[in-house]
Scaffold this motif. Structure first.
Motif, PDB file in Angstrom:
ATOM      1  N   UNK A 134       0.832  -1.208   0.000  1.00 53.53           N
ATOM      2  CA  UNK A 134       0.000   0.000   0.000  1.00 53.53           C
ATOM      3  C   UNK A 134       0.866   1.257   0.000  1.00 53.53           C
ATOM      4  N   UNK A 135       2.021   1.205   0.661  1.00 53.19           N
ATOM      5  CA  UNK A 135       2.903   2.375   0.719  1.00 53.19           C
ATOM      6  C   UNK A 135       3.727   2.558  -0.559  1.00 53.19           C
ATOM      7  N   UNK A 136       3.565   1.665  -1.541  1.00 51.19           N
ATOM      8  CA  UNK A 136       4.263   1.799  -2.818  1.00 51.19           C
ATOM      9  C   UNK A 136       5.526   0.968  -2.943  1.00 51.19           C
ATOM     10  N   UNK A 137       5.992   0.410  -1.833  1.00 48.44           N
ATOM     11  CA  UNK A 137       7.196  -0.424  -1.900  1.00 48.44           C
ATOM     12  C   UNK A 137       6.852  -1.790  -2.494  1.00 48.44           C
ATOM     13  N   UNK A 138       7.852  -2.437  -3.073  1.00 47.43           N
ATOM     14  CA  UNK A 138       7.645  -3.736  -3.708  1.00 47.43           C
ATOM     15  C   UNK A 138       8.678  -4.728  -3.180  1.00 47.43           C
ATOM     16  N   UNK A 139       8.294  -5.989  -3.152  1.00 47.16           N
ATOM     17  CA  UNK A 139       9.187  -7.037  -2.685  1.00 47.16           C
ATOM     18  C   UNK A 139       8.857  -8.334  -3.416  1.00 47.16           C
TER      19      UNK A 139
END
Length: 194
Positions: A134-139
Motif C-alpha cells: 500500500x505504501x508503494x514499496x515492492x518485494x
C-alpha cells in the motif's frame, strides 16, 4: 517329541536384533533390542509422504498434490505479462499462497498488499512474483518455497539451498573465451589488427 520342544526352547539363536554385551563382571549376556514392526515405525520420509497427500485449499482452488499446485503458479508466472497487476481472482490465489506458505508472511506483507505483479528480478534476471504494498514499496517472493512449505515438492523439484547464492551463484566464468583478464580469445593467431 517332548525332548525336541525342550531342546528348542533352550537353544539361543542370535538374530540381528540381538547383540552380545560384555558386562563389568567379565561375563557375557545377550541383550535384545526392541523389535519394531516396519508398519508401525514412522520415519521422516513417511511423515513427509503423508503430508503430500490430501487436498489443500489455496484461494478458490483445491489442490490434491504439490506438483499440481506448483504447475498452476508456474503457468501463472510464465503466462502473465510483466509489470501488470494480476486480476482479482489471481490476487486472491497469490495472497492465500503467501499467507499459508511463506514463513514470514506478516513481515512480507508489511502495511498491506495493493497488488501482485510478475516482474523480472533485477539480480537474477528471471521472472518472479512481486507484491506491491500500500505504501508503494515492492518485494519479491518465491512461489516455489511457498508451495514446498504447504505441500512438500518431490526431490527433483524441491527448493535448492541458498548456498550457491552466498557463493556468488556458482558461476565459474566458463563459456566461450571467458575467464580472467582481458583476453580476447584466440582470434587470428596473435597478428595485429589493421
Amino acid at each position: 517329541m517332548a525332548e525336541e520342544q525342550s531342546a528348542a526352547e533352550t537353544t539361543v539363536v542370535q538374530t540381528p536384533s540381538q547383540e552380545t554385551v560384555e558386562s563389568k563382571t567379565g561375563g557375557k549376556r545377550a541383550r535384545e533390542e526392541e523389535t519394531v514392526r516396519p508398519e508401525t515405525k514412522k520415519t521422516k520420509v513417511d511423515e513427509k509422504e503423508v503430508r503430500k497427500t490430501g487436498p489443500v485449499d489455496v484461494g478458490y482452488k483445491k489442490f490434491d498434490a504439490s506438483v499440481e499446485m506448483f504447475d498452476y503458479f508456474y503457468k501463472l508466472l510464465h503466462y502473465w505479462p510483466p509489470n501488470l497487476n494480476v486480476n482479482k481472482y489471481e490476487h486472491t490465489m497469490l495472497l492465500d499462497l503467501l499467507k499459508k506458505g511463506h514463513l514470514e508472511a506478516e513481515k512480507k506483507m508489511g502495511t498491506g498488499i495493493n497488488a501482485f505483479q510478475v516482474r523480472y528480478h533485477p539480480q537474477w534476471k528471471s521472472r518472479c512474483f512481486f507484491l506491491v504494498r500500500v505504501d508503494g514499496s515492492a518485494d519479491d517472493f518465491s512461489f516455489r518455497k511457498c508451495v514446498d512449505h504447504i505441500l512438500p515438492l518431490p526431490e527433483n523439484m524441491a527448493v535448492k539451498s541458498d548456498v550457491n547464492k552466498a557463493l556468488g551463484g556458482g558461476h565459474t566464468g566458463g563459456g566461450r573465451g571467458g575467464g580472467r583478464g582481458n583476453w580476447r580469445g584466440r582470434g587470428r593467431g596473435g597478428k595485429p589488427r589493421n
